[in-house]
Enzyme design. Structure first.
Site, short mmCIF file in Angstrom:
data_model
loop_
_atom_site.label_atom_id
_atom_site.label_comp_id
_atom_site.label_asym_id
_atom_site.label_seq_id
_atom_site.Cartn_x
_atom_site.Cartn_y
_atom_site.Cartn_z
CB ALA A 199 32.67 35.28 40.08
CB SER A 231 37.13 38.26 39.46
OG SER A 231 37.95 39.40 39.40
CG ASP A 232 34.65 40.80 45.23
OD1 ASP A 232 35.08 41.95 45.01
OD2 ASP A 232 34.02 40.51 46.25
CD1 TRP A 233 38.84 46.08 43.07
CD2 TRP A 233 37.11 44.99 42.17
NE1 TRP A 233 38.32 46.87 42.06
CE2 TRP A 233 37.26 46.22 41.48
CE3 TRP A 233 36.10 44.14 41.74
CZ2 TRP A 233 36.44 46.62 40.44
CZ3 TRP A 233 35.27 44.54 40.69
CH2 TRP A 233 35.45 45.76 40.06
N GLY A 234 40.22 40.79 43.18
CA GLY A 234 41.27 39.89 43.63
C GLY A 234 40.77 38.46 43.84
#
Ligand code: BGC
Length: 756
Positions: A199, A231-234
């Site tokens: 995402a 999730s994408d990183w963060g």
């Protein structure tokens, strides 16, 4: 496996369940020793395995912080091969290298659309066309996952720029979402069942992608996706909301704060524990899949993978121009050659950012060209420009012009530095740095035989400099084998066979997103709707530098014998299209045959042509092969936002087979018969044309408006027919005073009858 997972979940404490919803560190999933649940490793992706030596490190500080791995061409290059088999082979190689490095999930492929040529990550994406991106992505995922390594298809969804990428809201209408921005994901989900989906950072229509209803309503419910959404990183905004929205895994594993929030939400009743259980179930199921497949690991033959990288590079490069058959070069007759440009000795083989691989070796173009020219010929090199500083260096230019003057032919390497094109920021313009253009123009004054090789990850504009290039090879960012690939193509050891998967416009200002890129006040409006890339240029009849699908070869192909299986197609049937392609030139080569569909008339505006099929055929001199395509209902349909479903309209469609979007070689028209009802919500404001469209409403119209029947019918026969057709029912009633004075009541009854 399902039983085992259920049992494990039954034994877990609430805290343990929550802990599995985020990573352990930057690259690992969480483990639970008490229950013998280990963690697995994931890493970037997509065109090479970028595993940090220190697992708690982002590995982005420098490529040297990563383990050695093969660097394949980046996505824009690979897609230009239009070669599903090649993509699958690369997927397999990546799978093998991942396993050897104990990596269970490779973060890729990236399948976002190239909405603007300025997108900083365009080099990491396949195309401006969703069908093409979906096909290429599916082949990659199947290849990778066939090795027992999971894919993570990213970035879901509408992550089409880098500007404010972590907060911007992509404001996109439902039709564009369905027809342009989602189909590549949809195809991969339905045909390749990827282990995971990433995402994106951005919001879609105001809601974070990690919390967006797209996850539950479309990805899970409509497409039936049952893998993990991470999730994408963060990218997580509100962990509990994201969990409810269908986001299974938060990456990277930052602090346990969000896990605690999950626990609290269950305790307070805000979050139903069964939702958490489902999430944990999905996270565990990919863990077990991964454990299952790491059993047999081969040792990697990096030389073999280098050869594959080289083959991929050859297949990805595109011969854009070849005036007077300047290419291929004949090393037997050439006496001297100038190779100019810093990129000839320091090739840019991949893009900047998280996808950068610590390659096992890199072929240098100058070396490979020299090898091809043999000992008796002089290859003279000049640096020509400083790639990282766009300023006019007189000394470098003079030196290069001197070298060019004394040689029979010039091969000039031009391109973009990381500074201009990278993850994290968008380009400001589409130009090649000025110092390089200046160099080309100066060289052209002393030598007319110039071959330009480009090194860039996304479309560039050419302005007037193109006239100084006799031949132009789009060399992309083609990975560690690119130096050999360039030499192979220049000297005709390989025949170029790539084609553009994005349009090269004449000017940036011609691009449909130009007025709405990169957005303002936290929003970027996708006002061009479905008309991105070629769909726009084609519809508006805007001249382009090179059209979508363009690419030359050293040989020629003849198209013949187009045959469609049906001239009248019902919507439950499949249309089979066949044609014959023959290599009529003097060397072997490959052709990419593109199938476009044109809806000749439609209620909603549609693109002039849409890509719905392609085949790449390799043909020896004189050889011919049959290509076969299949089209189904969805290939003829558009998404009607007012009805919220796909509609195929009855009517004529052109079936077009071409060598590019603007080089259509064969065509046939068929009739499509649809059972889809275009249900119109009729009201007093609906125009006469809509009331007359279906038999039932037509009868009701004339039944209630019998007093003005003659007048209406006469008008419809006259040259003013359109005027009446466009009048709302309400106003037609004014033709008669009695009708007019009771119009509200009559309309109410008409509508009641229509809906009965
Ligand atoms: C990128 C992802 C990448 C992740 C891990 C993010 O910044 O957007 O594509 O996979 O970092 O490196």
């Amino acid at each position: 496996m399902e039983k085992k997972i259920e049992q494990l979940i039954g034994e877990m404490t609430l805290e343990e369940k929550a802990s599995l919803c985020s990573g352990m560190n930057k690259w690992k999933t969480e483990s639970i020793d008490r229950l013998n649940i280990p963690s697995i490793i994931m890493t970037d992706g997509p065109h090479g395995v970028r595993k940090a030596v220190n697992e708690d490190d982002f590995g982005a500080h420098g490529v040297d912080d990563n383990e050695k791995a093969t660097g394949f061409p980046t996505a824009s290059a690979l897609a230009s091969s239009w070669d599903r088999e090649l993509l699958s082979e690369i997927g397999q190689a990546l799978g093998k290298e991942s396993k050897a490095l104990d990596v269970s999930i490779l973060l890729g492929p990236g399948v976002n659309m190239k909405r603007s040529p300025l997108g900083g990550r365009n080099f990491e994406y396949y195309s401006e066309d969703p069908y093409l991106a979906g096909e290429i992505g599916t082949a990659y995922v199947k290849g990778l996952q066939g090795e027992g390594v999971g894919a993570c298809v990213k970035h879901f969804a509408c992550n089409n720029q880098e500007f404010e990428r972590m907060s911007i809201s992509s404001e996109v209408d439902e039709r564009a979402l369905r027809e342009i921005y989602l189909p590549a994901f949809e195809k991969i989900v339905k045909e390749a069942n990827p282990w995971s989906i990433m995402a994106a950072y951005n919001k879609v229509n105001g809601i974070h992608a990690t919390e967006n209803p797209l996850l539950l309503d479309i990805l899970r419910k409509e497409w039936g996706y049952n893998g993990v959404v991470m999730s994408d990183w963060g990218a997580v905004n509100n962990r509990v909301m994201a969990l409810k929205a269908g986001l299974d895994l938060e990456m990277p594993g930052a602090s346990p704060a969000n896990d605690k929030k999950i626990v609290e939400a269950v305790k307070s009743g805000e979050l139903d524990e069964s939702i958490l259980d489902e999430t944990v179930k999905r996270n565990l199921s990919i863990l077990f899949k991964a454990l299952e497949s790491t059993k047999e690991v081969e040792t990697i033959d990096f030389n073999k993978h280098h050869e594959l990288a080289r083959k991929a590079a050859v297949n990805s490069m595109i011969l854009l121009k070849n005036e007077d058959r300047t290419l291929p070069l004949d090393s037997n007759t050439l006496k001297s050659m100038a190779v100019i440009g810093e990129l000839a000795v320091e090739p840019r083989i991949q893009g900047g950012g998280s996808s950068k691989v610590n390659t096992t070796q890199v072929d240098i173009p100058l070396d490979k060209i020299s090898e091809n020219m043999g000992d008796n010929v002089s290859v003279n090199f000049a640096r020509g420009y400083d790639l990282n500083r766009d300023y006019k260096d007189e000394k470098l230019i003079i030196e290069a012009v001197e070298v060019a003057k004394s040689c029979e032919i010039v091969v000039l390497f031009m391109g973009l530095p990381d500074l201009i094109e990278s993850e994290g920021y968008d380009r400001k313009h589409m130009n090649i740095p000025e110092n390089q253009v200046l160099l080309l123009n100066e060289i052209a004054k002393v030598n007319k035989k110039i071959v330009v090789v480009l090194n860039n990850g996304s479309a560039v504009t050419m302005g007037s400099w193109i006239k100084n290039a006799k031949a132009l090879l789009e060399g992309w960012l083609t990975g560690q084998g690119s130096g050999s690939a360039v030499a192979d193509i220049l000297f005709g050891k390989a025949n170029p066979c790539g084609k553009l998967t994005e349009t090269y416009p004449l000017k940036l200002e011609h691009n449909p997103s130009y007025l709405n890129f990169p957005g303002v006040d936290g929003k970027v409006k996708y006002e061009e709707g479905i008309f991105i890339g070629y769909r726009y240029y084609d519809k508006r009849k805007i001249d382009v530098m090179y059209p979508f699908g363009h690419g030359l070869s050293y040989t020629e192909f003849e198209y013949s014998n187009l045959n469609v299986s049906k001239n009248e197609l019902e919507d439950t049937e499949e249309l089979i299209i066949e044609a014959e392609i023959k290599n009529v030139g003097s060397v072997e080569g490959a052709e990419i045959i593109q199938l476009y569909v044109r809806d000749k008339e439609s209620r909603l505006i549609r693109p002039e042509k849409e890509l719905k099929g392609f085949e790449k055929v390799f043909l020896k001199q004189g050889e011919s092969k049959k290509v076969i395509f299949k089209l189904r209902k969805r290939d003829f349909s558009y998404f009607d936002p007012s009805k919220n479903y796909w509609i195929m309209e009855t009517g004529e469609f052109d079936i077009l087979l071409g060598s590019s979007l603007s080089d259509i070689r064969l065509e046939e028209t068929i009739n499509v018969i649809s059972t889809d009802k275009i249900e119109i919500n009729l009201t007093g404001d609906s125009p006469v044309s809509e009331w007359l469209m279906e038999e039932k409403s037509r009868e009701i119209f004339f039944e209630f408006l019998d007093k003005v029947r003659d007048r209406v019918e006469n008008s419809l026969q006259s040259e003013n027919a359109e005027m009446v057709l466009g009048m709302p029912l309400k106003k037609v009633m004014y033709f008669d005073t009695e009708l007019a004075s009771n119009s509200e009541e009559i309309i109410k009854n008409m509508i009641k009858k229509v809906n009965s």
